[in-house]
Design an enzyme around this catalytic site. Sequence first.
Site, mmCIF file in Angstrom:
data_model
loop_
_atom_site.group_PDB
_atom_site.id
_atom_site.type_symbol
_atom_site.label_atom_id
_atom_site.label_comp_id
_atom_site.label_asym_id
_atom_site.label_seq_id
_atom_site.Cartn_x
_atom_site.Cartn_y
_atom_site.Cartn_z
ATOM 1 N N HIS A 122 -10.104 -6.131 -0.866
ATOM 2 C CA HIS A 122 -10.075 -5.936 0.591
ATOM 3 C C HIS A 122 -11.101 -6.822 1.286
ATOM 4 C CE1 HIS A 122 -8.052 -1.726 0.388
ATOM 5 N NE2 HIS A 122 -7.179 -2.640 0.744
ATOM 6 N N HIS A 166 -2.263 -9.874 0.638
ATOM 7 C CA HIS A 166 -2.902 -8.710 0.015
ATOM 8 C C HIS A 166 -2.849 -8.822 -1.512
ATOM 9 C CE1 HIS A 166 -4.160 -4.568 -0.560
ATOM 10 N NE2 HIS A 166 -3.102 -4.384 -1.338
ATOM 11 N N ARG A 198 5.944 18.177 15.201
ATOM 12 C CA ARG A 198 4.994 18.715 14.204
ATOM 13 C C ARG A 198 5.503 18.635 12.770
ATOM 14 N NH1 ARG A 198 4.168 22.491 18.255
ATOM 15 N NH2 ARG A 198 2.225 22.061 19.389
ATOM 16 N N LYS A 211 1.667 6.139 -10.943
ATOM 17 C CA LYS A 211 1.187 6.544 -9.615
ATOM 18 C C LYS A 211 1.437 8.035 -9.391
ATOM 19 C CE LYS A 211 0.485 5.863 -4.869
ATOM 20 N NZ LYS A 211 0.416 5.037 -3.696
ATOM 21 N N GLU A 214 -6.994 12.453 -2.549
ATOM 22 C CA GLU A 214 -8.027 11.476 -2.867
ATOM 23 C C GLU A 214 -9.430 12.052 -2.851
ATOM 24 O OE1 GLU A 214 -7.891 7.855 -0.527
ATOM 25 O OE2 GLU A 214 -8.441 6.686 -2.289
ATOM 26 N N LYS A 265 0.790 8.974 1.655
ATOM 27 C CA LYS A 265 -0.133 8.422 2.657
ATOM 28 C C LYS A 265 0.705 7.708 3.709
ATOM 29 C CE LYS A 265 -4.430 7.441 0.223
ATOM 30 N NZ LYS A 265 -5.381 6.350 -0.068
ATOM 31 N N ARG A 282 -7.545 9.977 -7.636
ATOM 32 C CA ARG A 282 -6.716 9.053 -6.851
ATOM 33 C C ARG A 282 -7.495 7.788 -6.483
ATOM 34 N NH1 ARG A 282 -2.050 10.508 -2.348
ATOM 35 N NH2 ARG A 282 -1.460 8.352 -1.988
ATOM 36 N N GLU A 290 0.177 -5.199 -7.815
ATOM 37 C CA GLU A 290 -0.017 -3.744 -7.909
ATOM 38 C C GLU A 290 0.462 -3.221 -9.273
ATOM 39 O OE1 GLU A 290 -1.789 -2.475 -5.556
ATOM 40 O OE2 GLU A 290 -1.435 -3.817 -3.847
ATOM 41 N N HIS A 315 -9.337 -3.315 -5.487
ATOM 42 C CA HIS A 315 -9.197 -3.326 -4.025
ATOM 43 C C HIS A 315 -10.527 -3.397 -3.279
ATOM 44 C CE1 HIS A 315 -5.035 -2.593 -4.863
ATOM 45 N NE2 HIS A 315 -4.726 -2.552 -3.579
ATOM 46 N N ASN A 372 -7.628 2.459 -6.490
ATOM 47 C CA ASN A 372 -8.352 1.450 -5.717
ATOM 48 C C ASN A 372 -8.849 0.298 -6.598
ATOM 49 O OD1 ASN A 372 -8.902 1.023 -3.022
ATOM 50 N ND2 ASN A 372 -11.062 1.533 -3.281
HETATM 51 N N1 LIG Z 1 1.022 4.407 2.004
HETATM 52 C C1 LIG Z 1 0.510 3.865 0.919
HETATM 53 O O1 LIG Z 1 0.130 4.536 -0.042
HETATM 54 C C2 LIG Z 1 0.397 2.364 0.862
HETATM 55 C C3 LIG Z 1 0.047 1.739 -0.345
HETATM 56 C C4 LIG Z 1 -0.009 0.347 -0.378
HETATM 57 C C5 LIG Z 1 0.268 -0.384 0.768
HETATM 58 N N2 LIG Z 1 0.585 0.249 1.926
HETATM 59 C C6 LIG Z 1 0.895 -0.508 3.136
HETATM 60 O O2 LIG Z 1 2.059 -1.276 2.907
HETATM 61 C C7 LIG Z 1 2.053 -2.395 3.779
HETATM 62 C C8 LIG Z 1 2.503 -3.627 3.025
HETATM 63 O O3 LIG Z 1 3.809 -3.415 2.565
HETATM 64 P P1 LIG Z 1 4.781 -4.628 2.219
HETATM 65 O O4 LIG Z 1 4.054 -5.630 1.418
HETATM 66 O O5 LIG Z 1 6.017 -4.020 1.680
HETATM 67 O O6 LIG Z 1 5.009 -5.303 3.655
HETATM 68 P P2 LIG Z 1 6.196 -5.268 4.734
HETATM 69 O O7 LIG Z 1 6.755 -3.926 4.903
HETATM 70 O O8 LIG Z 1 5.677 -5.936 5.963
HETATM 71 O O9 LIG Z 1 7.296 -6.211 4.080
HETATM 72 C C9 LIG Z 1 6.995 -7.572 3.853
HETATM 73 C C10 LIG Z 1 8.033 -8.496 4.469
HETATM 74 O O10 LIG Z 1 9.207 -8.492 3.674
HETATM 75 C C11 LIG Z 1 10.348 -8.214 4.479
HETATM 76 N N3 LIG Z 1 11.268 -7.496 3.610
HETATM 77 C C12 LIG Z 1 11.168 -6.225 3.196
HETATM 78 N N4 LIG Z 1 12.123 -5.954 2.297
HETATM 79 C C13 LIG Z 1 12.864 -7.069 2.164
HETATM 80 C C14 LIG Z 1 13.971 -7.410 1.368
HETATM 81 N N5 LIG Z 1 14.501 -6.554 0.481
HETATM 82 N N6 LIG Z 1 14.478 -8.648 1.473
HETATM 83 C C15 LIG Z 1 13.925 -9.546 2.327
HETATM 84 N N7 LIG Z 1 12.851 -9.291 3.088
HETATM 85 C C16 LIG Z 1 12.330 -8.056 2.998
HETATM 86 C C17 LIG Z 1 9.819 -7.447 5.649
HETATM 87 O O11 LIG Z 1 10.666 -7.551 6.757
HETATM 88 C C18 LIG Z 1 8.475 -8.111 5.873
HETATM 89 O O12 LIG Z 1 8.644 -9.274 6.631
HETATM 90 C C19 LIG Z 1 0.665 -2.494 4.357
HETATM 91 O O13 LIG Z 1 0.673 -2.104 5.707
HETATM 92 C C20 LIG Z 1 -0.149 -1.506 3.527
HETATM 93 O O14 LIG Z 1 -1.211 -0.921 4.260
HETATM 94 C C21 LIG Z 1 0.668 1.604 1.979
HETATM 95 ZN ZN LIG Z 2 -2.828 -2.859 -2.712
#
Ligand SMILES: NC(=O)c1ccc[n+]([C@@H]2O[C@H](COP(=O)([O-])OP(=O)(O)OC[C@H]3O[C@@H](n4cnc5c(N)ncnc54)[C@H](O)[C@@H]3O)[C@@H](O)[C@H]2O)c1
Ligand SMILES: [Zn+2]
Length: 400
Positions: free
Chosen positions: A289, A302, A124, A264, A274, A146, A278, A188, A285, A282
């Site tokens: 999206h 993305h 929890r 942010k 949100e 999030k 917040r 971003e 997006h 978007n």
């Molecule tokens: N929670 C939130 O507010 C929020 C906001 C935006 C996006 N997201 C989420 O984030 C995700 C996308 O994140 P991302 O783009 O970081 O993707 P990811 O975590 O998949 O990383 C992208 C790739 O880079 C590799 N990688 C990571 N760090 C590395 C490094 N320092 N050196 C070499 N390789 C590295 C990873 O292994 C992966 O293959 C999505 O699922 C999205 O929904 C969440």
């Molecule tokens: Zn985004």
Amino acid sequence: MTRQIQVQLGERSYAVSVGAGLLAELGPAVAALSAARQAVVVSDSNVAALYGARAADSLRRAGLGTELLTFPAGEANKTLATCSNLYDSLFALRPAMDRRTVLVALGGGVTGDITGFVAATALRGLRFVQCPTTLLAAVDASVGGKTGVDHPAGKNLIGAFHQPSAVLVDVDLLKTLSPAEFAGGLAECVKHAVIGGSGLGSTGFQPVQAQALPLNRQYQPPPAQVENLCHQSLMDFLETRREAVLARDPECLTELIARNVAIKAAVVSADERESGQREHLNFGHTIGHATENLVGYGAISHGQAVSLGMVAACRLAVARGLLDAASAGRVEKLLVALGLPVRWPGLSAAALWEIMRHDKKARGGKVRMVLPVRLGEVASFEDITEQAVAGAVDCLRVQE
Ligand SMILES: NC(=O)c1ccc[n+]([C@@H]2O[C@H](COP(=O)([O-])OP(=O)(O)OC[C@H]3O[C@@H](n4cnc5c(N)ncnc54)[C@H](O)[C@@H]3O)[C@@H](O)[C@H]2O)c1
Ligand SMILES: [Zn+2]
């Protein structure tokens, strides 16, 4: 120099520290959390191989019981099945593992979202620390609380709000990121530049609160330094420091990430769940999206889709008389300079519109969009028509 930004959320407030070499500070940062005895690092297969041992080493040196759990890298693994495996591994550590255990998300947004969700739900609620290793995670996903995973019915449909106890960004870790992943994070950054500008002025944002200081110390910004950080907008910063940004100069990345986090953090502090402001995050997006969905995950990233979404949103704002054409052109030029696409072949406005109408953020079939009214200020609109979207998407077509 390390910069620190406070995310102000009452008793859930936390600090985001940004700087070179900060992975070595992970142990002391976790050990400083009250009653922390054990840390469990969660990392994807790529990042664990690169940085898992260094993270574990820092935690052990700080006297913490330390475990490293990994899962296969990639968005395809942001699932309940991965969480289920992580719960199995976590509970196998009992009785050492208990409610005082701190999870550490070491990786990109996928790792942060999964680890945050496991932290929100195991026993929890466990505390967790974000150690983002992609630019996208550093400027966006690691801040704001999030968390969640994907479902076959859609992305991020399962989740919880759960704030981290601290966020530690070591800019040196971004050196190994692929150029495509790095560019995704820059999209971003441009988003933040359009919605938040310098962090000063009429938008209600607090000035950037950042200075060099030891971790976990209560922070008071000296006015001169705040002034110094804020005189230039994020837009100007990205334009003038483009080369240093693309070269991943550590000082420049520290400054860039601190500015983005400040924007942010201000939005999240004003509207944690949100219900209002917040939504501004978007920007780019809605059409972004839909484009990602239409072109197909894997065929467009993305960040590329958000770049196109921002171009279209700016064009739509110009057509409505909200934004001047010169500002829209400036955004486009910056995106190109940062290696992001502003045109894409074969986009069907009708198909995009259909997807937008069914987006989880549409309300009662009405399409909402965040549009810029000037660079540094955006507003939400819910009277978006199919014709307006068609006009904006027309600008994204490759000229034949
Ligand atoms: N929670 C939130 O507010 C929020 C906001 C935006 C996006 N997201 C989420 O984030 C995700 C996308 O994140 P991302 O783009 O970081 O993707 P990811 O975590 O998949 O990383 C992208 C790739 O880079 C590799 N990688 C990571 N760090 C590395 C490094 N320092 N050196 C070499 N390789 C590295 C990873 O292994 C992966 O293959 C999505 O699922 C999205 O929904 C969440
Ligand atoms: Zn985004």
